[in-house]
Design a protein around this motif. Structure first.
Motif, PDB file in Angstrom:
ATOM      1  N   GLN A   1       0.829  -1.205   0.000  1.00  0.00           N
ATOM      2  CA  GLN A   1       0.000   0.000   0.000  1.00  0.00           C
ATOM      3  C   GLN A   1       0.866   1.259   0.000  1.00  0.00           C
TER       4      GLN A   1
ATOM      5  N   ALA B   1       3.911   1.557  -0.998  1.00  0.00           N
ATOM      6  CA  ALA B   1       4.759   1.649  -2.194  1.00  0.00           C
ATOM      7  C   ALA B   1       3.953   2.051  -3.429  1.00  0.00           C
ATOM      8  N   ASP B   2       2.616   1.981  -3.339  1.00  0.00           N
ATOM      9  CA  ASP B   2       1.761   2.275  -4.492  1.00  0.00           C
ATOM     10  C   ASP B   2       1.501   3.775  -4.532  1.00  0.00           C
ATOM     11  N   LYS B   3       2.248   4.499  -5.367  1.00  0.00           N
ATOM     12  CA  LYS B   3       2.167   5.960  -5.326  1.00  0.00           C
ATOM     13  C   LYS B   3       0.809   6.476  -5.787  1.00  0.00           C
ATOM     14  N   GLU B   4       0.112   5.668  -6.600  1.00  0.00           N
ATOM     15  CA  GLU B   4      -1.216   6.075  -7.048  1.00  0.00           C
ATOM     16  C   GLU B   4      -2.199   6.079  -5.873  1.00  0.00           C
ATOM     17  N   ARG B   5      -2.120   5.028  -5.048  1.00  0.00           N
ATOM     18  CA  ARG B   5      -3.006   4.956  -3.877  1.00  0.00           C
ATOM     19  C   ARG B   5      -2.603   5.981  -2.822  1.00  0.00           C
TER      20      ARG B   5
ATOM     21  N   TRP C   1      -0.248  12.194 -15.122  1.00  0.00           N
ATOM     22  CA  TRP C   1      -0.524  10.763 -14.967  1.00  0.00           C
ATOM     23  C   TRP C   1      -0.542  10.010 -16.290  1.00  0.00           C
TER      24      TRP C   1
ATOM     25  N   PHE D   1      -9.928  10.427  -9.971  1.00  0.00           N
ATOM     26  CA  PHE D   1     -10.029   9.994  -8.576  1.00  0.00           C
ATOM     27  C   PHE D   1     -11.358  10.452  -7.963  1.00  0.00           C
TER      28      PHE D   1
ATOM     29  N   ARG E   1     -10.766   1.526  -8.227  1.00  0.00           N
ATOM     30  CA  ARG E   1     -10.277   0.984  -6.966  1.00  0.00           C
ATOM     31  C   ARG E   1     -11.364   0.181  -6.252  1.00  0.00           C
TER      32      ARG E   1
ATOM     33  N   LYS F   1      -6.205  -1.440 -12.135  1.00  0.00           N
ATOM     34  CA  LYS F   1      -5.369  -0.333 -12.595  1.00  0.00           C
ATOM     35  C   LYS F   1      -5.614   0.081 -14.032  1.00  0.00           C
TER      36      LYS F   1
ATOM     37  N   TYR G   1      -4.063  -4.614  -8.864  1.00  0.00           N
ATOM     38  CA  TYR G   1      -3.266  -4.653  -7.628  1.00  0.00           C
ATOM     39  C   TYR G   1      -3.234  -6.081  -7.055  1.00  0.00           C
TER      40      TYR G   1
ATOM     41  N   TRP H   1       0.577  -2.963 -13.572  1.00  0.00           N
ATOM     42  CA  TRP H   1       0.178  -1.568 -13.824  1.00  0.00           C
ATOM     43  C   TRP H   1      -0.436  -1.375 -15.198  1.00  0.00           C
TER      44      TRP H   1
ATOM     45  N   GLU I   1       4.818  -3.752 -10.883  1.00  0.00           N
ATOM     46  CA  GLU I   1       5.598  -3.250  -9.746  1.00  0.00           C
ATOM     47  C   GLU I   1       6.743  -4.226  -9.426  1.00  0.00           C
TER      48      GLU I   1
ATOM     49  N   TYR J   1       5.516   1.352 -14.884  1.00  0.00           N
ATOM     50  CA  TYR J   1       4.155   1.895 -14.844  1.00  0.00           C
ATOM     51  C   TYR J   1       3.380   1.770 -16.157  1.00  0.00           C
TER      52      TYR J   1
END
Lengths: 157, 347
Positions: free
Chosen positions: A131, A133-137, B22, B88, B133, B166, B182, B210, B226, B268
């Motif tokens: 969590q 390490a996840d820069k988006e979250r 982004w 977001f 998410r 993602k 994730y 990602w 990742e 990414y």
């Protein structure tokens, strides 16, 4: 949810003595000097040692959550390991987020900042590390006003 | 063409966004680039000299007031007349082109319970997929025949992943959808009657996946994670010579190549060039890397991919997005945390 627990999780934490040694703060002379002083472990420690624990009026240094020997700096990569006071601490993610936020605000933008739990010190080490390490979250979390307030409370007691 | 002396040259450095960028996406004809980020705006960029995409690029318009929070992803419709931006703030906004570079907000798609990470238009133009998410992928049916603003209706809620999703990407010419998560997995979906079903689950990455991208005919998929690896997946149709996956009539996807050790941090984004077959990656170590398949006899079973270019200082911070231009195959766009977009020429 973070502040809803009336009962303290860790009622009697061990309080450690804080080190008096502080890296000399940068003077005007240093700043004017064209020679750049490289950022080292002590400087990183100074940024995070006074962060307040979310449930006690104590600093992360006093609770031994952060310590100089758990900080590594190599080139522009900073890695900080923190040790929750108890292995089931539900506030571990918030503490990690506060450390990360403090360093994001303090260090030059090109620094890579890795914040993780000291191996073996928390029951949910792997998911919390993922969590953090996840820069988006992390970015989404820091846009959340309530969470931002909790983080700010740790940073500005 | 020999890539031995190929060079990646930055032909344009685009500044205009505040804060982290982004994502960026080329229009279908490759004449415009849309970008989005933390400043809640979409920037539309075009060539300074309208006749030449290879010269410097410039800002053409800025779309504001669509979202309350960071815009994570932007996607062009196959016809180039619509843009979908995912934020977001939990919504996807559909923008309609009013002029060459002028867009206005057409409708806001609501339905996700938390941050929307990505949206993608199907090649047929019949569907838009969005992922969040909230662990769901929504499939929206599109019908522009009557009132434009009512054109989108949610057809399906897919709950195949156990974590934050993602990215969603469509097959280049079929109504087949891929999502990555994730939860470290990749899922492939297809339409089955009136329902959408999971056709395959691709398991091999050891951390967040990602991004994914298909090759030109959709027979292969590249994924980045990742876990610092790039993986190539091959589709084996039932009855294939290699006798892989005979348990049903569905094609089987198998990881045929893992590129490990090149990337120093999480990866990414990945873009598979549909015209040259080159693969480009965007990494959190500030680097851009380009891979080419080196021919071997049993290339389906165990292909080799060679790193033919690496720029460790492509940006000053994490590279978040990378995309080959669909019409001008030598052009590559990258977007970074350093709030800069770069357009590169690889030749």
């Amino acid at each position: 949810m973070l502040n809803s627990e009336l009962e303290l999780e860790n009622k009697n934490p061990i309080v450690y003595e804080v080190s008096k040694n502080r890296k000399n703060k940068k003077t005007d002379k240093d700043i004017n000097d064209s020679v750049e002083v490289p950022i080292d472990e002590e400087e990183i420690f100074d940024y995070i040692r006074d962060i307040h624990d979310p449930e006690h009026p104590l600093s992360l240094e006093q609770l031994n959550v952060v310590s100089l020997e758990n900080i590594r700096v190599k080139d522009s990569c900073v890695s900080v390991r923190f040790t929750p006071t108890i292995p089931h601490c539900s506030l571990a993610t918030l503490i990690g987020l506060a450390i990360k936020t403090k360093l994001l605000r303090s260090l030059p933008l090109h620094f890579k900042i890795d914040v993780s739990i000291t191996p073996g010190s928390h029951s949910s080490e792997k998911p919390i590390n993922k969590q953090l390490a996840d820069k988006e979250r992390v970015a989404a979390a820091l846009e959340n006003k309530e969470l931002q307030r909790s983080v700010d409370e740790c940073l500005h007691p | 063409m020999s890539y031995d002396e190929a060079k990646l040259t930055c032909i344009s450095t685009l500044e205009g966004h505040k804060f982290r960028i982004w994502h960026c996406a080329w229009s279908p004809k490759g004449t415009l680039l849309a970008s989005c980020g933390e400043d809640k705006t979409i920037h539309i960029w075009g060539p300074e000299d309208h006749a030449s995409t290879k010269g410097p690029w410039a800002l053409r318009s800025v779309l504001t007031d669509g979202h309350d929070r960071s815009i994570r992803h932007v996607a062009w419709s196959p016809c180039g007349n619509y843009l979908a931006s995912s934020s977001f703030d939990g919504t996807t906004v559909i923008w309609s082109r009013k002029d060459k570079v002028d867009f206005e907000s057409l409708t806001t798609l609501e339905g996700h319970e938390s941050e929307v990470k990505c949206s993608a238009w199907s090649p047929s133009g019949s569907f838009l997929a969005s992922c969040s998410r909230d662990k769901t992928t929504l499939i929206w049916g599109i019908d522009f025949d009557e009132d434009e603003s009512d054109a989108f209706s949610c057809n399906e809620v897919l709950q195949a992943h156990s974590q934050d999703i993602k990215r969603v990407v469509w097959h280049p010419n079929l109504d087949v959808l891929v999502s990555c998560s994730y939860d470290d997995k990749i899922k492939i979906y297809k339409e089955d009657g009136f329902d959408w079903i999971v056709n395959a689950t691709l398991t091999s990455h050891t951390s967040t996946v990602w991004s994914v991208d298909f090759n030109s005919d959709g027979s292969r998929l590249a994924s980045v994670s990742e876990d610092k690896t790039l993986k190539i997946w091959n589709k084996f149709d039932s009855g294939n010579d290699l006798k892989i996956g005979f348990d049903n009539d569905e094609p089987t996807w198998k990881c045929v190549c893992t590129i490990d050790g090149d990337h120093q941090r999480g990866i990414y984004d990945v873009s598979w060039n549909k015209l040259t077959d080159l693969i480009a990656t965007a990494c959190a170590d500030n680097g851009v890397r380009i891979y080419k398949e080196s021919t071997s006899e049993n290339s389906n079973e165990s292909p080799n991919f060679e790193l033919i270019h690496c720029n460790r200082e492509a940006h000053n911070q994490d590279v978040n997005a990378i995309s080959w231009n669909p019409a001008h195959p030598e052009l590559l766009a990258t977007a970074s945390d350093d709030s800069i977009i770069k357009i590169w020429c690889f030749s």
